[in-house]
Design an enzyme around this catalytic site. Structure first.
Site, PDB file in Angstrom:
ATOM      1  N   SER A   1       0.962  -1.199  -0.027  1.00 13.69           N
ATOM      2  CA  SER A   1       0.026  -0.179  -0.087  1.00 13.69           C
ATOM      3  C   SER A   1       0.869   1.218  -0.034  1.00 13.69           C
ATOM      4  O   SER A   1       2.094   0.953   0.553  1.00 13.69           O
ATOM      5  CB  SER A   1      -0.945  -0.025   1.277  1.00 13.69           C
TER       6      SER A   1
ATOM      7  N   TYR B   1      -2.233   0.676  10.693  1.00 13.59           N
ATOM      8  CA  TYR B   1      -2.310   0.145   9.363  1.00 13.59           C
ATOM      9  C   TYR B   1      -0.977   0.616   8.533  1.00 13.59           C
ATOM     10  O   TYR B   1      -0.148  -0.300   8.140  1.00 13.59           O
ATOM     11  CB  TYR B   1      -3.292   0.685   8.778  1.00 13.59           C
TER      12      TYR B   1
END
Length: 261
Positions: A147, A160
């Site tokens: 990501s 995250y």
């Protein structure tokens, strides 16, 4: 980015993935499901794993894949999954997710532990288990679905971003360790991708999840990421796509997103 372009390994008219077995984790929805569908269309023998077996089996039936239950956080599940595979040429480490948006001052450590277990430890666990088969294939691929959160931090995303930074450095380290061996290590790092579950799992509220994408013209969708994954995997095997970052045109950076009224 079509995998069937002239530069793909298949020069005999066959599909690029013909004869190669690809494992896709987290394949019951979103990017994982889209990737499994695309790789099956590219001629790969696809094996899909996830915890939600009902969804998994429905997808496998529709695309001609093999479904096996898999919980990457459970060593026993990983062992059983690995034992059921005779050959693995490609591992797409897609299982992961975000489960909160709390600032560090309000950190829920159980959520942090879950996020790290799924995204990092689970990925290490399965990669370690399948690496002997990937080496034995003579032309293996380990692909990490990372990501942009693994490259740039932002407020409210600490659990995250910390986990995805872990995935990013895992990919970099493994590439160094496998240098000279017939295994490529690839990282695909998407920015804003609109899927049915990611933001809902993170916020726990459909309204908040919808607000993430509100006003954004054409955010990425799962098929866009699957297209890039398929392209990277179907390059000639001496070509390694170390890191491919993709964002929608409306997102110039983590904090710079164009929204229409």
């Amino acid at each position: 980015m079509s995998g069937t372009s002239p530069s793909t390994p298949a020069g005999d008219g066959s599909l690029p993935g013909t004869g190669r077995t690809a494992v896709v984790t987290g394949a019951s929805s979103g990017i994982g499901a889209a990737t499994a569908t695309r790789l099956a269309a590219e001629g790969f023998d696809v094996v899909i794993g996830a915890r939600r077996v009902d969804r998994l089996e429905a997808l496998a039936s529709s695309i001609g894949a093999r479904a096996l239950p898999l919980d990457v956080t459970d060593p026993g599940s990983v062992d059983a999954f690995t034992a059921a595979l005779d050959r693995v040429d490609v591992l797409v480490n897609n299982a992961g997710g975000a489960f909160d948006s709390a600032p560090v001052a309000d950190a829920d450590l159980d959520s942090w532990a879950r996020t790290y277990d799924v995204n990092v430890l689970g990925t290490v666990r399965l990669t370690k288990a399948l690496l002997p088969k990937l080496r034995a294939s003579g032309a293996g691929d380990v692909l990490f679905v990372g990501s942009t959160a693994g490259l740039i931090s932002y407020e409210g995303g600490a659990s995250y971003t910390a986990a995805k930074h872990g995935v990013h450095t895992l990919a970099e380290t493994l590439r160094l360790e496998l240098c000279g061996e017939p295994v490529r290590v690839i990282e695909i790092a998407p920015g804003m991708v609109k899927t049915e579950e990611f933001s809902l799992n993170r916020t726990g509220d459909q309204g908040k999840a919808d607000a993430v994408y509100r006003g954004v013209r054409e955010p990425l969708v799962a098929d866009d990421v699957a297209d890039c994954i398929a392209w990277a995997l179907t390059r000639p095997h001496h070509v390694n796509v170390d890191l491919l970052v993709l964002r929608p045109r409306a997102q110039a950076a983590q904090h710079k997103v164009a929204r229409e009224d």
